[in-house]
Design a protein around this motif. Structure first.
Motif, short mmCIF file in Angstrom:
data_model
loop_
_atom_site.label_atom_id
_atom_site.label_comp_id
_atom_site.label_asym_id
_atom_site.label_seq_id
_atom_site.Cartn_x
_atom_site.Cartn_y
_atom_site.Cartn_z
N LEU A 88 -3.65 4.24 -7.23
CA LEU A 88 -2.54 5.05 -7.72
C LEU A 88 -2.38 6.30 -6.86
O LEU A 88 -1.25 6.67 -6.47
CB LEU A 88 -2.74 5.43 -9.18
CG LEU A 88 -1.65 6.30 -9.80
CD1 LEU A 88 -0.29 5.61 -9.73
CD2 LEU A 88 -2.01 6.64 -11.23
N LEU A 89 -3.49 6.95 -6.51
CA LEU A 89 -3.40 8.13 -5.65
C LEU A 89 -2.86 7.78 -4.27
O LEU A 89 -2.10 8.56 -3.67
CB LEU A 89 -4.77 8.81 -5.54
CG LEU A 89 -5.23 9.53 -6.80
CD1 LEU A 89 -6.68 9.97 -6.65
CD2 LEU A 89 -4.33 10.70 -7.12
N GLU A 90 -3.23 6.60 -3.76
CA GLU A 90 -2.69 6.15 -2.47
C GLU A 90 -1.17 6.00 -2.55
O GLU A 90 -0.44 6.42 -1.64
CB GLU A 90 -3.34 4.83 -2.03
CG GLU A 90 -4.78 4.95 -1.61
CD GLU A 90 -4.98 5.75 -0.34
OE1 GLU A 90 -4.04 5.85 0.48
OE2 GLU A 90 -6.10 6.26 -0.15
N LEU A 91 -0.69 5.42 -3.64
CA LEU A 91 0.76 5.27 -3.82
C LEU A 91 1.44 6.63 -3.92
O LEU A 91 2.48 6.87 -3.30
CB LEU A 91 1.05 4.45 -5.08
CG LEU A 91 0.76 2.96 -5.01
CD1 LEU A 91 0.88 2.34 -6.39
CD2 LEU A 91 1.70 2.28 -4.04
N LEU A 92 0.87 7.53 -4.72
CA LEU A 92 1.47 8.85 -4.90
C LEU A 92 1.50 9.62 -3.59
O LEU A 92 2.43 10.40 -3.35
CB LEU A 92 0.71 9.64 -5.97
CG LEU A 92 0.88 9.12 -7.40
CD1 LEU A 92 -0.06 9.86 -8.35
CD2 LEU A 92 2.32 9.22 -7.86
N ASN A 93 0.53 9.39 -2.73
CA ASN A 93 0.52 10.06 -1.43
C ASN A 93 1.64 9.59 -0.51
O ASN A 93 1.92 10.23 0.50
CB ASN A 93 -0.83 9.87 -0.74
CG ASN A 93 -1.80 10.96 -1.12
OD1 ASN A 93 -1.48 12.13 -0.97
ND2 ASN A 93 -2.96 10.58 -1.60
N LEU A 145 4.70 9.48 -1.53
CA LEU A 145 5.89 10.11 -2.08
C LEU A 145 5.90 11.60 -1.77
O LEU A 145 4.85 12.20 -1.54
CB LEU A 145 5.95 9.91 -3.60
CG LEU A 145 5.91 8.48 -4.11
CD1 LEU A 145 5.82 8.48 -5.63
CD2 LEU A 145 7.11 7.70 -3.63
N ASN A 146 7.09 12.20 -1.84
CA ASN A 146 7.15 13.66 -1.74
C ASN A 146 6.92 14.25 -3.13
O ASN A 146 6.87 13.53 -4.13
CB ASN A 146 8.47 14.13 -1.09
CG ASN A 146 9.69 13.84 -1.94
OD1 ASN A 146 9.70 13.99 -3.16
ND2 ASN A 146 10.77 13.43 -1.28
N ASP A 147 6.79 15.57 -3.19
CA ASP A 147 6.46 16.22 -4.45
C ASP A 147 7.45 15.91 -5.57
O ASP A 147 7.07 15.63 -6.70
CB ASP A 147 6.35 17.74 -4.26
CG ASP A 147 5.16 18.14 -3.41
OD1 ASP A 147 4.31 17.28 -3.12
OD2 ASP A 147 5.08 19.33 -3.03
N ASN A 148 8.74 15.97 -5.27
CA ASN A 148 9.75 15.71 -6.29
C ASN A 148 9.68 14.27 -6.79
O ASN A 148 9.89 14.01 -7.98
CB ASN A 148 11.15 16.03 -5.76
CG ASN A 148 11.39 17.52 -5.63
OD1 ASN A 148 10.78 18.32 -6.33
ND2 ASN A 148 12.28 17.89 -4.73
N ALA A 182 8.22 10.33 -11.02
CA ALA A 182 7.44 9.16 -11.43
C ALA A 182 6.55 9.49 -12.63
O ALA A 182 6.50 8.73 -13.61
CB ALA A 182 6.59 8.66 -10.27
N VAL A 183 5.88 10.62 -12.59
CA VAL A 183 4.97 10.99 -13.68
C VAL A 183 5.76 11.29 -14.94
O VAL A 183 5.38 10.85 -16.04
CB VAL A 183 4.09 12.19 -13.27
CG1 VAL A 183 3.29 12.72 -14.45
CG2 VAL A 183 3.15 11.79 -12.13
N THR A 224 8.67 10.10 -15.78
CA THR A 224 9.20 8.83 -16.29
C THR A 224 8.14 8.09 -17.08
O THR A 224 8.41 7.55 -18.15
CB THR A 224 9.71 7.96 -15.12
OG1 THR A 224 10.73 8.67 -14.43
CG2 THR A 224 10.26 6.64 -15.61
N TYR A 225 6.92 8.08 -16.58
CA TYR A 225 5.81 7.45 -17.31
C TYR A 225 5.62 8.13 -18.66
O TYR A 225 5.50 7.48 -19.68
CB TYR A 225 4.51 7.52 -16.49
CG TYR A 225 3.31 7.08 -17.29
CD1 TYR A 225 3.05 5.73 -17.48
CD2 TYR A 225 2.46 8.00 -17.86
CE1 TYR A 225 1.96 5.30 -18.22
CE2 TYR A 225 1.37 7.59 -18.61
CZ TYR A 225 1.12 6.25 -18.79
OH TYR A 225 0.06 5.84 -19.54
N LYS A 226 5.61 9.44 -18.66
CA LYS A 226 5.41 10.21 -19.90
C LYS A 226 6.50 9.91 -20.91
O LYS A 226 6.23 9.72 -22.08
CB LYS A 226 5.39 11.71 -19.56
CG LYS A 226 5.25 12.62 -20.72
CD LYS A 226 3.83 12.73 -21.17
CE LYS A 226 3.71 13.79 -22.23
NZ LYS A 226 2.67 13.53 -23.16
N GLU A 227 7.75 9.84 -20.45
CA GLU A 227 8.87 9.56 -21.35
C GLU A 227 8.74 8.20 -22.01
O GLU A 227 9.02 8.02 -23.19
CB GLU A 227 10.20 9.61 -20.59
CG GLU A 227 10.60 11.01 -20.16
CD GLU A 227 11.76 11.00 -19.18
OE1 GLU A 227 12.33 9.92 -18.91
OE2 GLU A 227 12.10 12.08 -18.68
#
Length: 78
Positions: free
Chosen positions: A54-59, A61-64, A69-70, A72-75
């Motif tokens: 998951l951290l590899e995937l997030l890396n 992406l840009n900050d926004n 993504a985070v 959207t998961y929370k919602e």
């Protein structure tokens, strides 16, 4: 940065955000794992492959995009 350092950094940031010390037991309860499991991640004794992936995937992406993504998961969890 190693995965255990990421766990410790996130733990510290959450504690700072809430302006209180959060125990490993409380953090493990918040994320739904046992204290032993959380402690093993925190110490680096256990390196969960899914967290690393998951951290590899997030890396990639840009900050926004990470925030989107985070959030959207929370919602979807609510």
């Amino acid at each position: 940065m190693s995965l255990d350092k990421v766990y410790r950094k996130i733990h510290r940031l959450i504690s700072d955000n809430e302006d209180k010390d959060i125990s490993q037991k409380e953090m493990s309860e918040r994320i739904g794992c046992s204290l032993d499991t959380y402690n093993a991640h925190y110490r680096g004794a256990n390196k969960p492959k899914a967290a690393t992936q998951l951290l590899e995937l997030l890396n990639m992406l840009n900050d926004n995009q990470i925030i989107t993504a985070v959030r959207t998961y929370k919602e979807k969890e609510e």
